[in-house]
Design an enzyme around this catalytic site. Structure first.
Site, PDB file in Angstrom:
ATOM      1  CG  HIS A 126      54.303  34.803  34.597  1.00 53.05           C
ATOM      2  ND1 HIS A 126      54.112  34.725  33.229  1.00 53.05           N
ATOM      3  CD2 HIS A 126      54.757  36.046  34.849  1.00 53.05           C
ATOM      4  CE1 HIS A 126      54.457  35.880  32.684  1.00 53.05           C
ATOM      5  NE2 HIS A 126      54.853  36.692  33.650  1.00 53.05           N
ATOM      6  N   GLY A 127      50.597  34.842  35.461  1.00 58.35           N
ATOM      7  CA  GLY A 127      49.309  34.839  34.770  1.00 58.35           C
ATOM      8  C   GLY A 127      49.402  34.802  33.258  1.00 58.35           C
ATOM      9  CB  THR A 141      46.766  33.818  43.383  1.00 58.18           C
ATOM     10  OG1 THR A 141      47.181  34.967  42.661  1.00 58.18           O
ATOM     11  CG2 THR A 141      45.490  33.252  42.784  1.00 58.18           C
ATOM     12  NE  ARG A 190      48.356  40.598  34.480  1.00 58.81           N
ATOM     13  CZ  ARG A 190      48.323  39.623  35.366  1.00 58.81           C
ATOM     14  NH1 ARG A 190      47.529  39.703  36.408  1.00 58.81           N
ATOM     15  NH2 ARG A 190      49.091  38.562  35.236  1.00 58.81           N
ATOM     16  CB  THR A 196      48.502  30.288  42.076  1.00 55.48           C
ATOM     17  OG1 THR A 196      49.373  31.356  42.471  1.00 55.48           O
ATOM     18  CG2 THR A 196      49.080  28.989  42.623  1.00 55.48           C
TER      19      THR A 196
HETATM   20  N1  ASP Z   1      48.093  34.269  38.591  1.00 54.06           N
HETATM   21  C1  ASP Z   1      48.026  35.568  39.211  1.00 54.06           C
HETATM   22  C2  ASP Z   1      48.043  36.620  38.135  1.00 54.06           C
HETATM   23  O1  ASP Z   1      48.895  36.568  37.279  1.00 54.06           O
HETATM   24  C3  ASP Z   1      49.130  35.827  40.187  1.00 54.06           C
HETATM   25  C4  ASP Z   1      49.449  34.737  41.176  1.00 54.06           C
HETATM   26  O2  ASP Z   1      48.903  33.640  41.098  1.00 54.06           O
HETATM   27  O3  ASP Z   1      50.252  34.978  42.073  1.00 54.06           O
HETATM   28  O4  ASP Z   1      47.249  37.495  38.165  1.00 54.06           O
END
Ligand code: ASP
Length: 333
Positions: free
Chosen positions: A248-249, A195, A223, A246
């Site tokens: 785990h969303g 991200t 999602r 950034t």
């Molecule tokens: N935060 C992003 C999501 O969960 C993924 C990431 O930052 O790598 O969509």
């Protein structure tokens, strides 16, 4: 007539009070910081990500030094990473379970708290530019799916075939996920992260933040993660600072990670400590990893990640600093 002759004219200086000169406040030295995603980044992808964050921060910095706004600078930095297959945004976005790209982005202006965000975008190269248009040209804050597409078309964005955004690396990541992944329970979904985000302060002291993502490999169709959600993926407030996150969303949005960092800074904690406290707090509470980049309104920097790696770069006082591993700070002249 009499009155006119005895009263001083508006543009004359009064003898007893010095007229205040109305000048725009252009006294901040502009600063920009970017990240290229928190995750378990394999060695083979490290150099590409470092090159990408450096190019992005230079792109944004150029705009700031030409007198451009923080909003334009963060958009340009993110566009540069959306073009780059080393990042999970725009071209190179990871794929959902059906093998499709579904992208998300948000942008915020710290001056007036204006926001713009899009989600479930499939047909456009630069979701962050559509989000910026939502900020400037729409009464809404977050537009998704078919509506985002209609909005983008109405603003002249050129659609492209969604397959053209799929990279070999994203296909491979989905295959790996299908073999070994357990979404939300293991780190495999964010194995590589990627991200992208940017936070900037321009010469007027305005703060802006932009974040863009393809989400997580193997996500369900439809999602929606943290990135397009203001307060989770992105936050900017001129009276405090700016944050892009950034990781785990599903955890980031439960913790409202970006806004948690802002709140800590508002209570007087410096950006380094605030970023670390909130990221580690989220990780110990929810058992998943994240990263964040932060600028205080004074231009102080916070960088922290609980994942194995996160690429970042900033330019401050004409120095370009960058890194990807824990306790690593490199400098480019
Ligand atoms: N935060 C992003 C999501 O969960 C993924 C990431 O930052 O790598 O969509």
């Amino acid at each position: 007539m009499v009155l006119i002759t005895i009263l001083p004219q508006w543009n004359q200086e009064l003898p007893f009070k010095k007229k205040k000169k109305r000048r725009r406040r252009r006294n901040m030295d502009p600063i920009i910081i970017v990240h290229g995603g928190a995750g378990d980044i394999p060695e083979s992808r490290v150099q590409g990500k470092l090159d990408g964050v450096k190019t992005a921060v230079i792109t944004g910095n150029k705009i700031l030094h030409q007198g451009g706004s923080a909003l334009d600078a963060v958009e340009a930095a993110v566009v540069s990473m959306e073009n780059d297959e080393y990042f999970n945004a725009g071209y190179g976005s990871v794929l959902n379970l059906r093998g499709e790209v579904e992208m998300e982005a948000s942008i915020m202006c710290g001056k007036n708290l204006d926001v713009g965000a899009v989600t479930l975008v499939k047909d456009f190269e630069h979701p962050i530019s559509i989000a910026h248009k939502v900020l400037t040209d729409s009464p809404h804050s977050l537009i998704g799916g078919e509506g985002a597409k209609l909005f983008a078309l109405s603003k002249g964005f050129a659609p492209l075939p969604p397959e053209s955004l799929i990279s070999e690396n994203a296909k491979h990541a989905l295959e790996e996920f299908k073999k070994h992944g357990e979404f939300g329970r293991t780190e495999i979904g964010i194995r590589e992260g990627g991200t992208v985000g940017a936070v900037a302060i321009d010469a007027d002291g305005n703060i802006a933040v932009a974040t863009s993502t393809g989400g997580m490999s193997g996500k369900a169709v439809g999602r929606i993660g943290d990135t397009p959600q203001i307060g989770s993926g992105t936050y900017a407030d001129n009276s405090v600072g700016g944050v892009s996150t950034t990781g785990h969303g599903e955890s980031i949005l439960k913790y409202c990670l970006a806004h948690s960092i802002i709140k800590l800074m508002e209570s007087g904690i410096n950006p380094t400590a605030a970023t670390k406290t909130a990221v580690e707090g989220m990780t110990s509470r929810l058992n998943n990893t994240a990263g964040a980049i932060t600028l205080s309104k004074m231009g102080d920097i916070g960088i922290h990640f609980s994942s194995r790696r996160m690429a970042w770069a900033y330019i401050k006082n004409k120095k370009l600093m960058y890194g990807i591993n824990h306790n690593q700070i490199l400098e480019d002249k």
